[in-house]
Design a protein around this motif. Sequence first.
Motif, mmCIF file in Angstrom:
data_model
loop_
_atom_site.group_PDB
_atom_site.id
_atom_site.type_symbol
_atom_site.label_atom_id
_atom_site.label_comp_id
_atom_site.label_asym_id
_atom_site.label_seq_id
_atom_site.Cartn_x
_atom_site.Cartn_y
_atom_site.Cartn_z
ATOM 1 N N MET A 55 0.843 -1.217 0.000
ATOM 2 C CA MET A 55 0.000 0.000 0.000
ATOM 3 C C MET A 55 0.874 1.261 0.000
ATOM 4 N N GLY A 56 1.807 1.296 1.033
ATOM 5 C CA GLY A 56 2.715 2.449 1.152
ATOM 6 C C GLY A 56 3.543 2.631 -0.088
ATOM 7 N N SER A 57 4.159 1.526 -0.572
ATOM 8 C CA SER A 57 5.048 1.677 -1.729
ATOM 9 C C SER A 57 4.241 1.984 -2.984
ATOM 10 N N GLY A 58 2.970 1.449 -3.050
ATOM 11 C CA GLY A 58 2.100 1.758 -4.202
ATOM 12 C C GLY A 58 1.796 3.243 -4.266
ATOM 13 N N SER A 59 1.475 3.815 -3.093
ATOM 14 C CA SER A 59 1.137 5.243 -3.098
ATOM 15 C C SER A 59 2.373 6.091 -3.373
ATOM 16 N N ALA A 60 3.551 5.620 -2.915
ATOM 17 C CA ALA A 60 4.785 6.358 -3.220
ATOM 18 C C ALA A 60 5.063 6.358 -4.709
ATOM 19 N N SER A 61 4.815 5.207 -5.347
ATOM 20 C CA SER A 61 5.112 5.177 -6.787
ATOM 21 C C SER A 61 4.080 5.983 -7.571
ATOM 22 N N ALA A 62 2.811 6.002 -7.077
ATOM 23 C CA ALA A 62 1.796 6.840 -7.752
ATOM 24 C C ALA A 62 2.184 8.304 -7.646
ATOM 25 N N SER A 63 2.687 8.671 -6.461
ATOM 26 C CA SER A 63 3.071 10.070 -6.273
ATOM 27 C C SER A 63 4.282 10.426 -7.143
ATOM 28 N N ALA A 64 5.216 9.480 -7.265
ATOM 29 C CA ALA A 64 6.375 9.725 -8.137
ATOM 30 C C ALA A 64 5.918 9.879 -9.579
ATOM 31 N N ARG A 65 4.955 9.028 -9.959
ATOM 32 C CA ARG A 65 4.429 9.088 -11.337
ATOM 33 C C ARG A 65 3.743 10.444 -11.594
ATOM 34 N N LEU A 66 2.981 10.901 -10.588
ATOM 35 C CA LEU A 66 2.298 12.198 -10.740
ATOM 36 C C LEU A 66 3.307 13.335 -10.904
ATOM 37 N N ARG A 67 4.390 13.251 -10.102
ATOM 38 C CA ARG A 67 5.435 14.287 -10.209
ATOM 39 C C ARG A 67 6.065 14.270 -11.607
ATOM 40 N N GLU A 68 6.243 13.039 -12.116
ATOM 41 C CA GLU A 68 6.823 12.893 -13.456
ATOM 42 C C GLU A 68 5.886 13.518 -14.516
#
Length: 406
Positions: free
Chosen positions: A1-14
């Motif tokens: 869950m935590g790592s999924g949301s971190a990667s979604a946030s990284a994707r959004l920043r990208e």
Amino acid sequence: MGSGSASASARLREIHRSQQADGPAAVLAIGTANPPACVTQDDFTDLLFRATNTDHLAALKDKFKRLCKHACYFGQKLGVERRYLHHTEETLAAHPEFADHEAPSLDARLDIAAEAVPELAARAARKAIAEWGRPAGDVTHLVVTTNSGAHIPGVDFRLVPLLGLRPTVRRTMLYLNGCFAGCAALRLAKDLAENNRGARVLVVAAELTVMLFSRPEEGCFQTLLNQGLFGDGAAAVVVGADPLVSVERPLFEIVSAAQTIIPESAHAINMNLTKGGFDGNISTREVPGFIGDNIERCLMDSFEPLGGIAGDGKWNDLFWAVHPGSPAILDKIESVLGLEPEKLTASRRVLRDYGNMFGVTVIFVLDELRRRWEREAAGEWRELGVMMTFGPGLTVETMVLHAALK
Ligand SMILES: CC(C)(COP(=O)(O)OP(=O)(O)OC[C@H]1O[C@@H](n2cnc3c(N)ncnc32)[C@H](O)[C@@H]1OP(=O)(O)O)[C@@H](O)C(=O)NCCC(=O)NCCSC(=O)CC(=O)O
């Protein structure tokens, strides 16, 4: 869950980063337009008093003449020699109510503006688009500003078919910003261009003084100022970042943009739409002082993102595109900053030849500067410069520009 949301946030920043332009927004083209009728101050004085049946007010007419008389190049008073006006003596004959600002005339003035403002705006915009060299359909955003009207939908909407813009063009209409509107619209265009990769923003400002025409009145200096100072015109600018090599030619890069309210000056310039048209009150004796007392601080703030500006005579190392509110304002700026007289020549020239066209004026000044540099093969060219406008608030808009056209 935590790592999924971190990667979604990284994707959004990208995704966010991919939407940003690489370079700064730049002015890619400028176009200007005026109504066909050019009126000298002498001719206008006669027209004004004749058309409003006030020729018998000889002392007032003499006062108006004195105000307009010193319209020599570096002279005092209004600094205007000629202006372009949409309204003619025939317009005024057809609308005797325009002379009396107590009579209801707003509807008739707005009817005139509804047709004439978009047409004048379109003439300036077509010139800017032609200079830009790309099709009107490539404009992604449209920012329009005017004090001459209050229509829904507005001038922005009318410009879409007039210019052949896409129905998906993203429009923003800025009404009633006074004389700082041109710089405010460019500030908005800068943010749009830098935050939307590939965006091409068409900025258009247009003004008609039929909104504030009235007869001169004893004891009301404002009516003299309104009739003697302001003129009609339109100006358009195409703004975009990362210019396409070999198609687009940047003229000025926009380095930074700022807006400041001068404390305790809210009363100094006020404008209202009333039943009798556009009514304004300008504290003419205070405005130059307010601007003079605050200009250096505004400039320091604007240069802060660049690490400041240093050295004696530093202001003379820049080029200047200043809104010519009046010669008294320009004189004050010149003396406070210790500017060489040549620095404000473009502003004085535009005031002399066109009058104060509210937010349109400063774009004419920018156009005058680049034309002068092109004519004189970069004679007085300076790399960095300032665009500055003033208006109700008192509001000061400041923009640091980098001349890219050498
Ligand atoms: C009004 C001025 C042109 C006057 O010029 P000078 O100061 O050189 O001349 P002066 O003092 O001899 O005045 C000329 C004549 O006008 C009269 N006069 C001047 N100011 C007056 C006032 N506030 N009320 C009544 N009369 C006034 C004088 O008595 C004199 O009359 P007599 O001849 O009988 O002796 C100047 O003060 C000026 O430029 N002020 C700033 C104007 C301004 O704020 N512009 C911004 C426009 S709005 C804008 O650009 C932004 C926006 O709208 O958003």
